[in-house]
Design a protein around this motif. Structure first.
Motif, PDB file in Angstrom:
ATOM      1  N   ALA A  44       0.830  -1.211   0.000  1.00 48.17           N
ATOM      2  CA  ALA A  44       0.000   0.000   0.000  1.00 48.17           C
ATOM      3  C   ALA A  44       0.858   1.253   0.000  1.00 48.17           C
ATOM      4  CB  ALA A  44      -0.932  -0.016   1.208  1.00 48.17           C
ATOM      5  N   SER A  45       1.977   1.218   0.716  1.00 49.55           N
ATOM      6  CA  SER A  45       2.876   2.377   0.734  1.00 49.55           C
ATOM      7  C   SER A  45       3.595   2.537  -0.604  1.00 49.55           C
ATOM      8  CB  SER A  45       3.902   2.223   1.864  1.00 49.55           C
ATOM      9  OG  SER A  45       3.277   2.159   3.117  1.00 49.55           O
ATOM     10  N   ALA A  46       4.038   1.429  -1.192  1.00 47.14           N
ATOM     11  CA  ALA A  46       4.768   1.494  -2.453  1.00 47.14           C
ATOM     12  C   ALA A  46       3.899   1.950  -3.608  1.00 47.14           C
ATOM     13  CB  ALA A  46       5.385   0.123  -2.766  1.00 47.14           C
ATOM     14  N   PRO A  52       2.934   8.688   2.629  1.00 47.32           N
ATOM     15  CA  PRO A  52       3.955   8.662   3.685  1.00 47.32           C
ATOM     16  C   PRO A  52       3.707   9.656   4.804  1.00 47.32           C
ATOM     17  CG  PRO A  52       4.815   9.655   1.671  1.00 47.32           C
ATOM     18  CD  PRO A  52       3.496   9.059   1.323  1.00 47.32           C
ATOM     19  N   ASP A  53       2.953  10.754   4.504  1.00 45.50           N
ATOM     20  CA  ASP A  53       2.667  11.707   5.575  1.00 45.50           C
ATOM     21  C   ASP A  53       1.607  11.170   6.543  1.00 45.50           C
ATOM     22  OD1 ASP A  53       0.771  11.824   3.564  1.00 45.50           O
ATOM     23  OD2 ASP A  53       0.227  13.899   3.999  1.00 45.50           O
ATOM     24  N   LYS A  54       0.888  10.137   6.130  1.00 51.54           N
ATOM     25  CA  LYS A  54      -0.082   9.492   7.022  1.00 51.54           C
ATOM     26  C   LYS A  54       0.561   8.333   7.784  1.00 51.54           C
ATOM     27  CE  LYS A  54      -3.454  12.119   5.640  1.00 51.54           C
ATOM     28  NZ  LYS A  54      -4.005  13.158   6.553  1.00 51.54           N
ATOM     29  N   LEU A  55       1.302   7.503   7.067  1.00 55.71           N
ATOM     30  CA  LEU A  55       1.984   6.371   7.692  1.00 55.71           C
ATOM     31  C   LEU A  55       3.125   5.928   6.791  1.00 55.71           C
ATOM     32  CD1 LEU A  55       1.965   4.401  10.104  1.00 55.71           C
ATOM     33  CD2 LEU A  55       0.538   2.876   8.728  1.00 55.71           C
ATOM     34  N   SER A  56       4.329   5.908   7.358  1.00 56.01           N
ATOM     35  CA  SER A  56       5.504   5.494   6.589  1.00 56.01           C
ATOM     36  C   SER A  56       5.464   4.000   6.330  1.00 56.01           C
ATOM     37  CB  SER A  56       6.781   5.857   7.343  1.00 56.01           C
ATOM     38  OG  SER A  56       6.878   7.256   7.532  1.00 56.01           O
ATOM     39  N   SER A  57       6.193   3.590   5.301  1.00 51.97           N
ATOM     40  CA  SER A  57       6.250   2.176   4.946  1.00 51.97           C
ATOM     41  C   SER A  57       7.069   1.397   5.978  1.00 51.97           C
ATOM     42  CB  SER A  57       6.887   2.014   3.568  1.00 51.97           C
ATOM     43  OG  SER A  57       8.254   2.382   3.615  1.00 51.97           O
ATOM     44  N   PRO A  58       6.888   0.079   6.046  1.00 56.91           N
ATOM     45  CA  PRO A  58       7.689  -0.718   6.988  1.00 56.91           C
ATOM     46  C   PRO A  58       9.192  -0.567   6.780  1.00 56.91           C
ATOM     47  CG  PRO A  58       5.855  -2.014   6.153  1.00 56.91           C
ATOM     48  CD  PRO A  58       5.862  -0.732   5.364  1.00 56.91           C
ATOM     49  N   TRP A  59       9.633  -0.517   5.526  1.00 57.96           N
ATOM     50  CA  TRP A  59      11.062  -0.367   5.268  1.00 57.96           C
ATOM     51  C   TRP A  59      11.573   0.974   5.785  1.00 57.96           C
ATOM     52  CZ3 TRP A  59      15.247  -2.775   5.005  1.00 57.96           C
ATOM     53  CH2 TRP A  59      16.391  -2.230   4.426  1.00 57.96           C
ATOM     54  N   GLU A 233       5.771  16.308  16.040  1.00 52.36           N
ATOM     55  CA  GLU A 233       5.892  17.733  15.715  1.00 52.36           C
ATOM     56  C   GLU A 233       6.529  17.944  14.347  1.00 52.36           C
ATOM     57  OE1 GLU A 233       4.741  20.270  17.437  1.00 52.36           O
ATOM     58  OE2 GLU A 233       3.971  19.006  19.061  1.00 52.36           O
ATOM     59  N   PHE A 234       7.420  17.045  13.947  1.00 49.63           N
ATOM     60  CA  PHE A 234       8.113  17.158  12.664  1.00 49.63           C
ATOM     61  C   PHE A 234       7.522  16.219  11.609  1.00 49.63           C
ATOM     62  CE2 PHE A 234      11.198  18.563  15.842  1.00 49.63           C
ATOM     63  CZ  PHE A 234      11.635  19.760  15.289  1.00 49.63           C
ATOM     64  N   LEU A 235       6.335  15.663  11.890  1.00 43.74           N
ATOM     65  CA  LEU A 235       5.627  14.783  10.948  1.00 43.74           C
ATOM     66  C   LEU A 235       6.463  13.566  10.579  1.00 43.74           C
ATOM     67  CD1 LEU A 235       4.038  17.481   8.587  1.00 43.74           C
ATOM     68  CD2 LEU A 235       3.030  16.400  10.603  1.00 43.74           C
ATOM     69  N   ARG A 236       7.255  13.074  11.538  1.00 45.68           N
ATOM     70  CA  ARG A 236       8.068  11.877  11.316  1.00 45.68           C
ATOM     71  C   ARG A 236       7.266  10.654  11.744  1.00 45.68           C
ATOM     72  NH1 ARG A 236      13.611  12.070  11.071  1.00 45.68           N
ATOM     73  NH2 ARG A 236      13.332   9.837  10.637  1.00 45.68           N
ATOM     74  N   THR A 237       6.361  10.223  10.887  1.00 50.57           N
ATOM     75  CA  THR A 237       5.541   9.063  11.247  1.00 50.57           C
ATOM     76  C   THR A 237       6.378   7.800  11.385  1.00 50.57           C
ATOM     77  OG1 THR A 237       5.037   8.615   8.914  1.00 50.57           O
ATOM     78  CG2 THR A 237       3.510  10.022  10.124  1.00 50.57           C
ATOM     79  N   ASP A 238       7.529   7.761  10.710  1.00 52.46           N
ATOM     80  CA  ASP A 238       8.384   6.576  10.835  1.00 52.46           C
ATOM     81  C   ASP A 238       8.933   6.433  12.250  1.00 52.46           C
ATOM     82  OD1 ASP A 238       9.807   8.904  10.530  1.00 52.46           O
ATOM     83  OD2 ASP A 238      11.292   8.067   9.151  1.00 52.46           O
TER      84      ASP A 238
END
Length: 271
Positions: A44-46, A52-59, A233-238
């Motif tokens: 789904a991420s690829a 990516p701003d909602k949820l980063s990929s597993p990798w 705060e920095f939108l780092r969902t990863d």
């Protein structure tokens, strides 16, 4: 003339499920659904279905975990959070076990202890935070007290229930054999209450990590919760997912340790 099927059906079921698995061998079937979910997440991420701003990929999450581990942020946050849970667990476990023993062994203890404990355990953590901040400030005390409360209530309920559910026939038999009160408690009540007390220990450890999450997302300047808030705060969902995975792993590890303790302590139980 009838033919008995005793012993046939169990053998058929065992054959249908495959060869028996040894105790030390992990059940690989339990990994099927997690692997499928992670693969679907990566796809789904690829493909852009999951931005990516909602949820980063597993990798990306794995790369972020390696990054924060290499810089030392993850290790420092882990040490701070583990210290808070350790202190809160020690306080809450002592309080919960002692109150459960007093309430379980004495009718007057139950009358005096149980009502306020039942009232307090229904209060939500988020509702108590403003009051704790007024009492203890925004330092470590508030977070430790939240963890202690989360630990105390499950232990209290299970210790109290375990003591009260002791087999009355065994208690009467020990009394007939001339056991003293202390001997009855040690040889009958404690072994009978131990399985349920260990269940309470597992529950309390799970709630301890939940309480820590709540405490560390409010006025924290260190710990895994602070790492998550800073990444938000920095939108780092990863990095947010890295923190959540760390919480989950800590909960699984502590639960596995208690299960190992159960197997060691409760060897006398027939299965």
């Amino acid at each position: 003339m009838s033919i008995s099927t005793t012993g046939v059906l169990p053998r058929v079921r065992k054959h249908a499920d495959g060869p028996p698995r040894k105790k030390w061998q992990p059940d690989l079937r339990r990994w099927i659904s997690p692997v499928v979910l992670i693969a679907a997440w990566q796809i789904a991420s690829a493909t852009g279905v999951l931005p990516p701003d909602k949820l980063s990929s597993p990798w990306t999450v794995v790369q972020a975990g390696v990054e924060v581990a290499r810089t030392g942020e993850l290790g420092e946050a882990f040490a701070v959070s583990l210290g808070r849970v350790g202190a809160g667990f020690a306080i809450g476990a002592v309080a919960g076990v002692l109150l459960g023993i007093v309430s379980g062994l004495s009718r007057w203890g139950e009358v005096l202890v149980d009502p306020p404990v039942q009232m307090l355990r229904t209060l939500p953590f988020l509702g108590l935070i403003p009051l704790f901040i007024l009492w203890f400030g925004i330092g470590e005390e508030t977070k430790i007290v939240l963890v202690a409360l989360g630990v105390a209530f499950p232990l209290y309920l299970n210790v109290h229930s375990g003591i009260r559910s002791a087999d009355p026939n065994l208690v009467e038999a020990s009394r007939a054999l001339g056991f003293s009160r202390a001997e009855r408690l040690w040889h009958v009540v404690v072994p009978g209450a131990l399985p349920q007390a260990l269940v309470g220990l597992r529950q309390s450890l799970g709630i301890a990590w939940l309480a820590l999450i709540v405490g560390e997302t409010v006025n924290a300047d260190a710990g895994v919760g602070y790492l998550i808030n800073n990444a938000r705060e920095f939108l780092r969902t990863d990095v947010v997912v890295v923190g959540l995975v760390l919480y989950a792993l800590l909960g699984l590890v502590t639960d596995a340790l208690v299960r190992l303790l159960e197997r060691k302590v409760l060897r006398w139980r027939t299965r």
